[in-house]
Write a protein that holds these residues in place. Structure first.
Motif, short mmCIF file in Angstrom:
data_model
loop_
_atom_site.label_atom_id
_atom_site.label_comp_id
_atom_site.label_asym_id
_atom_site.label_seq_id
_atom_site.Cartn_x
_atom_site.Cartn_y
_atom_site.Cartn_z
N HIS A 132 0.81 -1.21 0.00
CA HIS A 132 0.00 0.00 0.00
C HIS A 132 0.85 1.27 0.00
O HIS A 132 0.31 2.38 -0.01
CB HIS A 132 -0.92 0.02 1.23
N ALA A 133 2.17 1.10 0.03
CA ALA A 133 3.08 2.24 0.04
C ALA A 133 3.55 2.57 -1.37
O ALA A 133 3.37 1.78 -2.31
CB ALA A 133 4.29 1.93 0.93
N ASN A 134 4.15 3.74 -1.51
CA ASN A 134 4.82 4.08 -2.76
C ASN A 134 6.10 3.24 -2.85
O ASN A 134 7.00 3.39 -2.03
CB ASN A 134 5.18 5.57 -2.80
N GLY A 135 6.18 2.39 -3.83
CA GLY A 135 7.34 1.51 -3.93
C GLY A 135 8.62 2.25 -4.28
O GLY A 135 9.69 1.93 -3.79
N LEU A 136 8.52 3.29 -5.11
CA LEU A 136 9.70 4.01 -5.56
C LEU A 136 10.34 4.75 -4.38
O LEU A 136 9.71 5.52 -3.68
CB LEU A 136 9.31 5.02 -6.64
N GLN B 71 15.10 3.82 5.98
CA GLN B 71 15.42 5.20 5.65
C GLN B 71 14.18 5.99 5.24
O GLN B 71 14.04 7.16 5.59
CB GLN B 71 16.44 5.25 4.51
N SER B 72 13.29 5.33 4.50
CA SER B 72 12.16 6.07 3.96
C SER B 72 11.09 5.11 3.44
O SER B 72 11.40 4.16 2.75
CB SER B 72 12.62 6.99 2.82
N ILE B 73 9.85 5.40 3.82
CA ILE B 73 8.70 4.72 3.24
C ILE B 73 7.54 5.72 3.24
O ILE B 73 7.33 6.42 4.22
CB ILE B 73 8.34 3.42 3.98
N ILE C 253 6.12 -3.60 9.26
CA ILE C 253 5.88 -3.44 7.83
C ILE C 253 6.03 -4.80 7.16
O ILE C 253 7.09 -5.43 7.21
CB ILE C 253 6.87 -2.43 7.20
N GLN C 254 4.97 -5.26 6.53
CA GLN C 254 4.94 -6.58 5.92
C GLN C 254 4.87 -6.47 4.40
O GLN C 254 4.63 -5.41 3.84
CB GLN C 254 3.74 -7.36 6.45
N ASN C 255 5.14 -7.59 3.74
CA ASN C 255 5.08 -7.70 2.28
C ASN C 255 6.08 -6.80 1.57
O ASN C 255 5.81 -6.27 0.50
CB ASN C 255 3.66 -7.39 1.77
N LEU C 256 7.25 -6.65 2.18
CA LEU C 256 8.35 -5.96 1.52
C LEU C 256 8.99 -6.90 0.49
O LEU C 256 8.80 -8.13 0.56
CB LEU C 256 9.41 -5.55 2.55
N PRO C 257 9.75 -6.36 -0.44
CA PRO C 257 10.54 -7.25 -1.31
C PRO C 257 11.41 -8.17 -0.44
O PRO C 257 11.94 -7.73 0.58
CB PRO C 257 11.39 -6.28 -2.13
N LEU D 145 -3.09 13.54 0.95
CA LEU D 145 -2.11 13.74 2.00
C LEU D 145 -1.19 12.53 2.03
O LEU D 145 -1.66 11.38 1.99
CB LEU D 145 -2.81 13.90 3.36
N THR D 146 0.11 12.77 2.08
CA THR D 146 1.08 11.68 2.19
C THR D 146 1.85 11.81 3.49
O THR D 146 2.00 12.90 4.04
CB THR D 146 2.08 11.67 1.02
N VAL D 147 2.33 10.68 4.00
CA VAL D 147 3.23 10.69 5.14
C VAL D 147 4.42 9.80 4.81
O VAL D 147 4.27 8.68 4.32
CB VAL D 147 2.51 10.23 6.43
N THR D 148 5.61 10.33 5.04
CA THR D 148 6.87 9.60 4.84
C THR D 148 7.56 9.50 6.18
O THR D 148 7.69 10.50 6.89
CB THR D 148 7.77 10.34 3.84
N PHE D 149 8.00 8.31 6.56
CA PHE D 149 8.68 8.19 7.85
C PHE D 149 9.93 7.34 7.74
O PHE D 149 10.11 6.56 6.80
CB PHE D 149 7.75 7.63 8.93
N ASN D 150 10.84 7.53 8.71
CA ASN D 150 11.99 6.65 8.89
C ASN D 150 11.81 5.92 10.21
O ASN D 150 11.11 6.39 11.11
CB ASN D 150 13.30 7.44 8.84
N ALA D 151 12.42 4.75 10.32
CA ALA D 151 12.23 3.93 11.52
C ALA D 151 13.51 3.18 11.85
O ALA D 151 14.23 2.72 10.95
CB ALA D 151 11.08 2.95 11.32
#
Length: 416
Positions: free
Chosen positions: A236-240, A314-316, A344-348, A372-378
């Motif tokens: 459901h995230a932006n893959g790029l 770094q970023s999602i 976070i599931q279903n990553l490459p 609205l978008t949200v970008t976070f690092n973890a």
């Protein structure tokens, strides 16, 4: 599948702005690295004004930005103080002018570097010392109440000690470690508080309501045990641009802590296995911790957390208007906070093995037309809490005392 179109509210000095349209909005909060204390968040927004009504705010005025969640309730995503603003003509013609106000605001932590305090502290725990410093400036007194205030308009939940809260958030008290006393020496309040937080491996932070809080070193694992993860689907995230990074700079396999008065005592913790694998990655730190047992426990815990490299996110980015995101996940992201546990599931499969568990450290909201978008690092959960190992289980424990439905993640304290 759920449709979502955000609606915004801007409140300045307690009054909602009307007859305006938000043309642009960016909010950044938290930190980019777990090794740093957060600094003041940042908000920039552009307000289109079609009737050229005047604004009565100025620099230093309080501002809150809110956005609707999945059920239409307004949720704050930023609280702070206006640092500067510009009024510009956006369009002109025979029908008149349209102006745009560009506002820049800083989060609640921006207050602290501007306050100079003697910083006199008695020997006490980290949370109690931070509360002592902050409450003197962020908790009001009855003398602060306007003389015309009447009881029927006053918050009935307010307690007698505070009378009114002017920015004091949740403070973990007493904290985890007892720290030494401090004699009078003028220092800015941010430096005083972050020195305490760093000494006890806690975090000083600001929330979306414009309050300043403090999370002690075990706050995250306690929250996770009680509430579990916010589970997100990477599909459901932006893959790029989605990325995870493993750094040698995150390794710590030898840690020397100087503690007690003026760092008179020293203790070094190390991990020989890590040193043999990666070489020596040493760090030395002077802490205000008072007791030897606490200093040794802190250093040993730090080595357990950082002796091995782990990838950090770094970023999602999530587009909150994506109809594939369910309401619970969308609302959890709107209510994002420092230290929020995420799974976070279903990553490459070649990115953290297809799944990532960690804590949110920093984020950015960006508004565009009807979205609205949200970008976070973890950071990885391994950087904040130590998983249970078999050798740490009581030797007298028997299998028939273990809950048969217990999962491995629950057993190591990774989920509630």
């Amino acid at each position: 599948m759920t449709q979502y179109t955000p609606d915004y509210k801007v409140i300045i000095d307690g009054t909602e702005l009307s007859n305006i349209t938000i043309a642009d909005l960016t909010v950044t909060s938290g930190r980019t690295d777990i090794y740093q204390q957060p600094v003041a968040g940042y908000c920039q927004l552009a307000l289109l004004n079609f009737d050229n009504s005047s604004y009565d705010f100025t620099v230093g005025t309080g501002i809150t930005v809110e956005v609707t969640d999945s059920v239409g309730a307004y949720i704050p995503i930023f609280g702070g103080l206006i640092s500067d603003f510009t009024i510009t003509v956006n369009s002109a013609g025979s029908l008149g002018y349209t102006t745009v106000a560009t506002i820049t605001a800083l989060g609640a932590l921006s207050k602290l570097p501007k306050i100079i305090d003697e910083g006199v502290l008695s020997q006490d725990f980290d949370g109690d010392q931070i509360y002592t410093l902050l409450s003197g400036y962020l908790s009001g007194t009855w003398n602060d109440i306007p003389a015309a205030q009447t009881w029927d308009t006053y918050d009935p939940t307010e307690i007698w000690a505070n009378a009114v809260n002017i920015g004091l958030g949740e403070i973990d008290q007493p904290g985890d470690y007892e720290l030494i006393s401090r004699n009078a020496s003028n220092t800015d309040l941010y430096s005083l508080c972050t020195a305490i937080a760093n000494s006890a491996f806690g975090v000083l932070y600001e929330d979306a309501n414009g309050n300043i809080g403090y999370a002690d070193s075990t706050h995250r694992q306690d929250y996770l045990a009680a509430n579990g993860y916010t589970t997100l689907d990477a599909n459901h995230a932006n893959g790029l641009g989605l990325s995870a990074t493993t750094r040698a700079g995150d390794l710590r396999n030898s840690f020397t802590i100087n503690y007690d008065n003026n760092g008179n005592q020293t203790y070094t913790a190390s991990d020989p296995t890590s040193i043999s694998l990666y070489g020596t990655y040493a760090e030395q730190y002077t802490s205000r911790i008072k007791h030897t047992a606490d200093a040794e426990a802190l250093a040993d815990r730090y080595i357990e957390l950082r002796a091995n490299p782990y990838p950090k996110f770094q970023s999602i980015t999530f587009v909150l208007g994506n109809p594939e995101i369910d309401d619970a996940d969308r609302d959890a992201l709107i209510n994002i906070f420092l230290g929020q546990p995420v799974w976070i599931q279903n990553l490459p499969p070649n990115i953290t093995g297809g799944s990532f568990q960690g804590y949110i450290e920093g984020w950015t909201f960006r508004a565009s037309l009807n979205n609205l978008t949200v970008t976070f690092n973890a950071s990885p959960v391994n950087f904040s809490q130590v998983a249970v190992k078999w050798e740490q289980v009581d030797a007298a424990e028997s299998w028939n005392t273990i809950n048969t439905s217990l999962t491995w993640l629950e057993a190591i304290g990774a989920v509630a």
